[in-house]
Design a protein around this motif. Structure first.
Motif, mmCIF file in Angstrom:
data_model
loop_
_atom_site.group_PDB
_atom_site.id
_atom_site.type_symbol
_atom_site.label_atom_id
_atom_site.label_comp_id
_atom_site.label_asym_id
_atom_site.label_seq_id
_atom_site.Cartn_x
_atom_site.Cartn_y
_atom_site.Cartn_z
ATOM 1 N N ILE A 124 0.800 -1.678 0.116
ATOM 2 C CA ILE A 124 -0.111 -0.392 0.137
ATOM 3 C C ILE A 124 0.980 1.139 0.277
ATOM 4 C CG2 ILE A 124 -1.803 -1.361 1.321
ATOM 5 C CD1 ILE A 124 -0.983 0.308 3.781
ATOM 6 N N ASP A 125 1.733 1.309 -0.121
ATOM 7 C CA ASP A 125 3.057 2.743 -0.352
ATOM 8 C C ASP A 125 3.304 2.969 -1.312
ATOM 9 O OD1 ASP A 125 2.630 2.805 3.128
ATOM 10 O OD2 ASP A 125 4.530 1.242 3.207
ATOM 11 N N PHE A 126 3.978 4.189 -1.237
ATOM 12 C CA PHE A 126 4.487 4.522 -2.501
ATOM 13 C C PHE A 126 5.908 5.394 -2.410
ATOM 14 C CE2 PHE A 126 6.057 7.454 -6.275
ATOM 15 C CZ PHE A 126 6.027 6.714 -6.788
ATOM 16 N N VAL A 127 7.423 4.204 -3.090
ATOM 17 C CA VAL A 127 8.660 4.685 -2.020
ATOM 18 C C VAL A 127 9.302 5.279 -3.241
ATOM 19 C CG1 VAL A 127 10.410 3.061 -1.258
ATOM 20 C CG2 VAL A 127 8.155 2.386 -0.932
ATOM 21 N N ILE A 128 10.119 6.333 -2.247
ATOM 22 C CA ILE A 128 11.393 7.421 -2.939
ATOM 23 C C ILE A 128 12.665 6.452 -2.286
ATOM 24 C CG2 ILE A 128 12.389 9.125 -3.335
ATOM 25 C CD1 ILE A 128 9.797 10.541 -3.747
ATOM 26 N N ASP A 129 13.935 5.935 -2.614
ATOM 27 C CA ASP A 129 14.823 5.328 -2.433
ATOM 28 C C ASP A 129 15.110 6.769 -2.336
ATOM 29 O OD1 ASP A 129 14.178 2.585 -1.207
ATOM 30 O OD2 ASP A 129 13.977 2.161 -3.673
ATOM 31 N N LEU A 130 16.761 6.445 -1.211
ATOM 32 C CA LEU A 130 17.662 7.853 -1.441
ATOM 33 C C LEU A 130 18.679 6.881 -1.207
ATOM 34 C CD1 LEU A 130 15.545 10.767 0.219
ATOM 35 C CD2 LEU A 130 16.256 10.561 -2.419
ATOM 36 N N PRO A 131 19.442 5.665 -1.460
ATOM 37 C CA PRO A 131 20.629 5.140 -1.417
ATOM 38 C C PRO A 131 22.025 6.106 -0.990
ATOM 39 C CG PRO A 131 19.929 4.925 -3.621
ATOM 40 C CD PRO A 131 19.082 5.454 -3.365
ATOM 41 N N GLY A 132 22.563 5.391 -0.477
ATOM 42 C CA GLY A 132 24.415 6.473 -0.547
ATOM 43 C C GLY A 132 25.562 5.646 -0.646
ATOM 44 N N GLU A 133 26.338 5.934 0.037
ATOM 45 C CA GLU A 133 27.792 4.949 0.488
ATOM 46 C C GLU A 133 27.980 5.747 1.522
ATOM 47 O OE1 GLU A 133 30.742 5.563 -2.752
ATOM 48 O OE2 GLU A 133 29.366 4.435 -3.648
ATOM 49 N N GLU A 223 8.743 2.234 -8.818
ATOM 50 C CA GLU A 223 7.994 1.924 -9.924
ATOM 51 C C GLU A 223 7.380 3.758 -10.100
ATOM 52 O OE1 GLU A 223 3.693 1.005 -8.284
ATOM 53 O OE2 GLU A 223 3.591 2.019 -6.554
ATOM 54 N N THR A 224 6.869 3.985 -11.509
ATOM 55 C CA THR A 224 6.604 5.053 -11.846
ATOM 56 C C THR A 224 5.280 6.116 -11.502
ATOM 57 O OG1 THR A 224 4.605 4.904 -13.899
ATOM 58 C CG2 THR A 224 7.276 4.434 -13.825
ATOM 59 N N PHE A 225 5.509 7.447 -11.998
ATOM 60 C CA PHE A 225 4.164 8.551 -11.005
ATOM 61 C C PHE A 225 2.879 7.840 -11.317
ATOM 62 C CE2 PHE A 225 1.211 12.279 -11.140
ATOM 63 C CZ PHE A 225 1.566 12.528 -10.181
ATOM 64 N N GLU A 226 2.610 7.281 -12.863
ATOM 65 C CA GLU A 226 1.251 6.848 -13.548
ATOM 66 C C GLU A 226 0.503 5.645 -12.119
ATOM 67 O OE1 GLU A 226 2.778 10.097 -15.315
ATOM 68 O OE2 GLU A 226 3.866 7.819 -14.943
ATOM 69 N N ALA A 227 2.083 4.685 -12.254
ATOM 70 C CA ALA A 227 1.143 3.468 -11.564
ATOM 71 C C ALA A 227 1.049 2.798 -10.477
ATOM 72 C CB ALA A 227 2.993 2.490 -11.876
ATOM 73 N N GLY A 228 1.830 4.099 -9.766
ATOM 74 C CA GLY A 228 1.815 4.920 -8.126
ATOM 75 C C GLY A 228 -0.082 5.012 -7.982
ATOM 76 N N LEU A 229 -0.487 6.232 -8.950
ATOM 77 C CA LEU A 229 -1.980 6.838 -9.006
ATOM 78 C C LEU A 229 -2.929 5.260 -9.356
ATOM 79 C CD1 LEU A 229 -1.936 10.098 -10.597
ATOM 80 C CD2 LEU A 229 -1.910 8.906 -8.062
ATOM 81 N N GLU A 230 -2.438 4.913 -10.787
ATOM 82 C CA GLU A 230 -3.050 3.454 -10.628
ATOM 83 C C GLU A 230 -2.986 2.971 -9.434
ATOM 84 O OE1 GLU A 230 -1.651 1.465 -14.290
ATOM 85 O OE2 GLU A 230 -2.089 3.083 -15.333
ATOM 86 N N ARG A 231 -2.307 1.982 -8.841
ATOM 87 C CA ARG A 231 -2.040 1.303 -7.634
ATOM 88 C C ARG A 231 -3.241 1.672 -7.087
ATOM 89 N NH1 ARG A 231 1.209 -0.280 -3.525
ATOM 90 N NH2 ARG A 231 3.034 1.449 -4.362
ATOM 91 N N ALA A 232 -3.446 3.033 -6.297
ATOM 92 C CA ALA A 232 -3.961 3.333 -5.326
ATOM 93 C C ALA A 232 -5.477 3.438 -5.858
ATOM 94 C CB ALA A 232 -3.490 5.421 -5.334
#
Length: 401
Positions: A124-133, A223-232
Motif C-alpha cells: 500500500i505504500d509508494f516509495v522513493i529510495d535515497l541510497p548512498g555510500e 514504480e512510476t508516478f502513473e503506476a502509483g496512481l493506478e495502484r492507489a
C-alpha cells in the motif's frame, strides 16, 4: 495454563522458529522491484475480485451491512479444508505481532518497538529510495522532511538503514545522533479517508527531490508516478468492495424498551466494557486485528448510550456490529458476536433481528457467516488478509494519524 493452551503455545513456538529462520534467509536476498508485489489477480481495469454473491451488501448510511436473506448454497467443509485453515492460522499467529497490551495502544508520544524493522508496506505504500555510500545525520535528513511534510495528508514516513548495519528504523523515533546509509521516503496510497490524488503524490515527489538535493543523493523509484496512481485507484476499489459490517439487532420480545441499568448489567455479564463513543466493546486481548472484536451500540439515534443517566435511559433496541476486514479470523469473531448477542437477549428478555428488522434465524446467521468467509478468502487472494496490519491501515480509522 491448561493442556489445550499449552499445546497451542508449543505449536506457535515451533511455527515461529520456522518463520524466523525463513525471515533471516529472506533478508539475504535483494528485495524485488515493487511492480512484482502480489495484490491478487487484477483484471485489465485493475478492479479487485468482488464477492461471488448476489448483491452481498446493502447501503445503510455510509456502511455496507451484510444481509441474512441471500439465496446461497451452504456446504459442510471437508475435514482437510478445516485442518488447512487451522494450520494457516497458527502460522499467521507466529509471524504477526501480537498486541499483548491493548490498553497501551495509544501513546501520547510514539516510541520505537525493540527489535522491529521499520520498512515500507509494499502492498500500500509508494516509495522513493535515497541510497548512498556515506552516512547521513538523522537531524539533517529529518529537518528537510519536517519542513515539507505538512503539505501531505496521507500517512507518511522517512525510514533509514542504520550506518554499517541492516537495521531499518523510523527517523522520527530515533535519537538525534543516529546515522544512516540508505533512506526510504514513504507515503500510503490509500487510507480510510480515500486514495491519494495526483496533487498530493506530486507534492510527495517534490519532498523526495529536496531530500536528494540537500543530502547529495540519487533518487530511485521502484514504480512510476502513473503506476502509483493506478495502484492507489485499485486499492481504493478493493476498500470500497470489502469495507463491510456484520451486524445483529437485539430487540425487546415482550416489553416496548430496554432500561439503562439492565443494559449495563447484560453487557457486563457478556464480557463487554463501556468505552469509546459511549458504546460497549468486546476487547481483543491477544489476537492480531483491531482493538475490539465487536461493539454494542444503542439502536436509537445517535447510537451512543448515556451512562450518566442509566436510571432513566431507555432504548427500543441494541445493535452489535463488527468490521469484517479489521477482524483476524472474522468468521470466528462473528461466531463469538452471535453468542454474545444471545447472552444479552436472554438476559434482557429480547430476541435477535437482522439489519432489516426481521427475525434472525439460524439459517440467516449461517448466510452471514458464509459471506464473511468468502470475503476473507477473496481478501487473501488480493494479498491483504483481514485483521492484518495492512488491513488495519486501510480500513481502521483509529490507525490513521
Amino acid at each position: 495454563m491448561n493442556l489445550q493452551y499449552a499445546l497451542l503455545f508449543i505449536g506457535i513456538v515451533i511455527v515461529a522458529v520456522v518463520a524466523l529462520t525463513a525471515y533471516d534467509m529472506s533478508r539475504l536476498r535483494r528485495p524485488r522491484p515493487r511492480p512484482e508485489v502480489h495484490l491478487g489477480e487484477f483484471p485489465d481495469n485493475h478492479a479487485p475480485i468482488r464477492p461471488n454473491l448476489p448483491d452481498p451488501t446493502r447501503e445503510e448510511g455510509s456502511d455496507k451491512i451484510l444481509r441474512s436473506d441471500l439465496d446461497v448454497t451452504l456446504r459442510e467443509k471437508p475435514r482437510a479444508e478445516v485442518l488447512r485453515k487451522e494450520i494457516r492460522v497458527l502460522e499467521e499467529m507466529a509471524t504477526m505481532p501480537l498486541n499483548l497490551k491493548p490498553g497501551l495502544q495509544r501513546r501520547l508520544r510514539p516510541r520505537a518497538e525493540p527489535g522491529r524493522q521499520y520498512l515500507p508496506d509494499e502492498k500500500i505504500d509508494f516509495v522513493i529510495d535515497l541510497p548512498g555510500e556515506g552516512p547521513v545525520a538523522r537531524d539533517m535528513a529529518l529537518a528537510v522532511y519536517k519542513q515539507n511534510e505538512y503539505n501531505l495528508n496521507k500517512p507518511r514516513h522517512l525510514y533509514g538503514r542504520h550506518h554499517g548495519t541492516e537495521r531499518w528504523s523510523d527517523l522520527q523515533l530515533d535519537p538525534g545522533t543516529t546515522e544512516y546509509d540508505d533512506l526510504k521516503l514513504v507515503i500510503q496510497l490509500t487510507d480510510p479517508r480515500g486514495s491519494i490524488d495526483e496533487s498530493e503524490l506530486n507534492a510527495f515527489m517534490q519532498i523526495g527531490l529536496k531530500l536528494a538535493d540537500t543530502l547529495a543523493r540519487p533518487t530511485k523509484l521502484p514504480e512510476t508516478f502513473e503506476a502509483g496512481l493506478e495502484r492507489a485507484a485499485a486499492l481504493q476499489s478493493f476498500c470500497d468492495t470489502y469495507d463491510v459490517i456484520a451486524g445483529i439487532h437485539v430487540v425487546p420480545a415482550t416489553t416496548p424498551s430496554f432500561a439503562g441499568r439492565a443494559i449495563e448489567t447484560a453487557a457486563h455479564q457478556a464480557g463487554m466494557e463501556l468505552g469509546a463513543r459511549n458504546m460497549f466493546h468486546m476487547k481483543n486481548e491477544v489476537a492480531p486485528g483491531g482493538r475490539h472484536l465487536f461493539s454494542l451500540a444503542n439502536l436509537d439515534e445517535p447510537g451512543a448510550f448515556d451512562p450518566a443517566a442509566w436510571d432513566s435511559f431507555v432504548t427500543s433496541g441494541l445493535s452489535l456490529f463488527m468490521s469484517v476486514p479489521c477482524a483476524f479470523q472474522p468468521g470466528v469473531a462473528f461466531d463469538r458476536m452471535v453468542a454474545t448477542a444471545r447472552v444479552i437477549a436472554d438476559t434482557l428478555g429480547g430476541s435477535l433481528q437482522d439489519q432489516n428488522r426481521r427475525p434472525l434465524t439460524d439459517k440467516g446467521i449461517a448466510v452471514i457467516h458464509h459471506q464473511i468467509e468468502e470475503i476473507e478468502e477473496k481478501m487473501r487472494a488480493f494479498g491483504i488478509p483481514p485483521g492484518s496490519e495492512t488491513a488495519l491501515k486501510l480500513f481502521n480509522e483509529a490507525a490513521t494519524p
